[in-house]
Scaffold this active site. Structure first.
Site, PDB file in Angstrom:
ATOM      1  N   LYS A  52       0.802  -0.794   0.088  1.00 23.79           N
ATOM      2  CA  LYS A  52       0.284  -0.592  -0.043  1.00 23.79           C
ATOM      3  C   LYS A  52       1.095   1.241   0.193  1.00 23.79           C
ATOM      4  O   LYS A  52       0.430   2.000  -0.912  1.00 23.79           O
ATOM      5  CB  LYS A  52      -0.958   0.615   0.838  1.00 23.79           C
ATOM      6  CG  LYS A  52      -2.360  -1.109   1.453  1.00 23.79           C
ATOM      7  CD  LYS A  52      -2.682  -1.499   2.262  1.00 23.79           C
ATOM      8  CE  LYS A  52      -3.435  -2.784   2.201  1.00 23.79           C
ATOM      9  NZ  LYS A  52      -4.322  -3.423   3.233  1.00 23.79           N
ATOM     10  N   GLN A  96      -3.988  -1.422   9.966  1.00 19.49           N
ATOM     11  CA  GLN A  96      -3.909  -3.125   8.896  1.00 19.49           C
ATOM     12  C   GLN A  96      -4.597  -4.202  10.075  1.00 19.49           C
ATOM     13  O   GLN A  96      -4.429  -4.125  11.303  1.00 19.49           O
ATOM     14  CB  GLN A  96      -2.841  -3.155   8.611  1.00 19.49           C
ATOM     15  CG  GLN A  96      -2.395  -4.354   7.839  1.00 19.49           C
ATOM     16  CD  GLN A  96      -3.390  -4.356   6.704  1.00 19.49           C
ATOM     17  OE1 GLN A  96      -3.162  -3.347   5.832  1.00 19.49           O
ATOM     18  NE2 GLN A  96      -3.916  -6.142   6.353  1.00 19.49           N
ATOM     19  N   ASP A 119     -11.355   2.734   4.228  1.00 14.11           N
ATOM     20  CA  ASP A 119     -11.611   1.337   4.385  1.00 14.11           C
ATOM     21  C   ASP A 119     -13.186   1.138   4.686  1.00 14.11           C
ATOM     22  O   ASP A 119     -13.306  -0.014   4.403  1.00 14.11           O
ATOM     23  CB  ASP A 119     -11.191   0.743   5.634  1.00 14.11           C
ATOM     24  CG  ASP A 119      -9.627  -0.474   5.731  1.00 14.11           C
ATOM     25  OD1 ASP A 119      -9.399  -0.631   4.291  1.00 14.11           O
ATOM     26  OD2 ASP A 119      -9.074  -0.446   6.485  1.00 14.11           O
TER      27      ASP A 119
END
Ligand code: NAD
Length: 291
Positions: A52, A96, A119
């Site tokens: 990412k 994460q 997200d």
């Protein structure tokens, strides 16, 4: 019969669109910024976080990687999230998953400013998805699946769609997107307690498999001409592979593909889309921060 949906090519197309938006934002004096928080040493998480951050650098985005030790406390993680919420150079924040067991992941997600929740897991964004409020952030993987269906020319309107899996990350948002006015599909959500799953799946014009079990969807579960999106990423032992394992999806690709009008491979299907949609969400967050 089957058309293989090239997720890498579609992801590149999405990222090319992103580059145009990034340039426009930069012309207006804003560089979109993404912060990725990693707690602990989970090897797969490290790989995801690394890719990412690398993708941000490639595209000229500002990014921050914050690594916390495996024994970090809930307060430590919350302090980082709060600092990022207040950082004007950061438009998107993700922590994460999965964090170590002492961390209450739901509480961390709720602490992220919904305007920076790229997200799409914060309850505000879950509600906005349900309400079809376009200002919300849609979780990256199902957003990527929708784009793959569109790019492959799969008609979702009026289609019978079966989503296997009801997670908050994939199954539920996928079902919401398919049934929304964007998808207009008739949606069945199947899960671990579903009876006669094969029969349910055989009705489907579109199957989205998000189960986490290698090659679970077999040819007898798929109608001739169906489109199949395989979200699963599973490691299976393979002594002939250099790493000792290979990646397979939730769909038994070799036997299912010949029956399909379109199918995503694993790897190279849904996987590359997830990161592309994350970048796209980060740009949207930066754009919305200017309004
Ligand atoms: P999860 O474990 O949270 O959910 C799995 C779902 O499968 C559950 O809702 C469960 O009810 C259902 N299920 C379990 N056994 C079943 C059975 N026998 N019959 C029918 N349904 C059953 O998993 P998740 O986070 O939704 O991820 C699913 C898969 O997708 C995993 O392989 C994961 O690695 C992968 N994934 C890939 C990406 C990507 O970028 N490509 C992103 C997220 C997840």
């Amino acid at each position: 019969m089957s058309k293989i949906i090239d997720g890498k090519a579609v992801a590149e197309k999405v990222l090319a669109e992103c580059l145009e938006d990034i340039q426009e934002l930069k012309n207006a004096g804003v560089t979109p910024g993404l912060a990725v928080v990693l707690v602990g040493e989970d090897p797969a998480s490290k790989v995801y976080v690394g890719s990412k951050v690398r993708k941000c650098a490639e595209l000229g985005l500002h990014s921050r990687k914050i690594e916390l030790p495996v024994d970090a406390s809930q307060e430590d993680v919350l302090a980082v999230v709060n600092e990022l919420n207040d950082d004007p150079l950061i438009h998107g924040i993700l922590v994460q998953s999965p964090p170590p067991p002492q961390i209450d992941e739901d509480a961390i997600v709720r602490a992220i400013d919904p305007a920076k929740d790229v997200d799409g897991f914060h309850p505000v964004n879950v509600a906005k998805l349900t309400l079809e409020d376009a200002s919300g952030f849609v979780p990256c993987t199902p957003a990527g699946c929708m784009r793959l269906l569109k790019e492959a020319g799969v008609e979702t309107s009026g289609a019978e769609a079966v989503v296997i899996g009801r997670s908050m990350i994939v199954g539920k948002p996928m079902a919401l997107l398919l049934m929304s006015k964007q998808g207009n599909a008739t949606v069945t959500v199947a899960h671990s307690r579903t009876k006669e799953l094969a029969e349910v799946c055989r009705r489907a014009d579109i199957i989205v498999a998000a189960i986490g079990m290698p090659e679970f969807v077999t040819a007898d579960m798929v109608k001739e001409g169906a489109a199949v999106i395989d979200v699963g990423i599973n490691r299976v032992d393979d002594s002939s592979a250099k790493r000792g394992y290979r990646l397979v999806g939730d769909v038994a690709y070799d036997e299912v593909a010949p029956k399909c009008s379109a199918i995503t491979p694993v790897p190279g299907g849904v996987g590359p889309m997830t990161i592309a949609m994350l970048i796209s969400n980060t740009i949207k967050a930066a754009q919305q921060s200017m309004a």
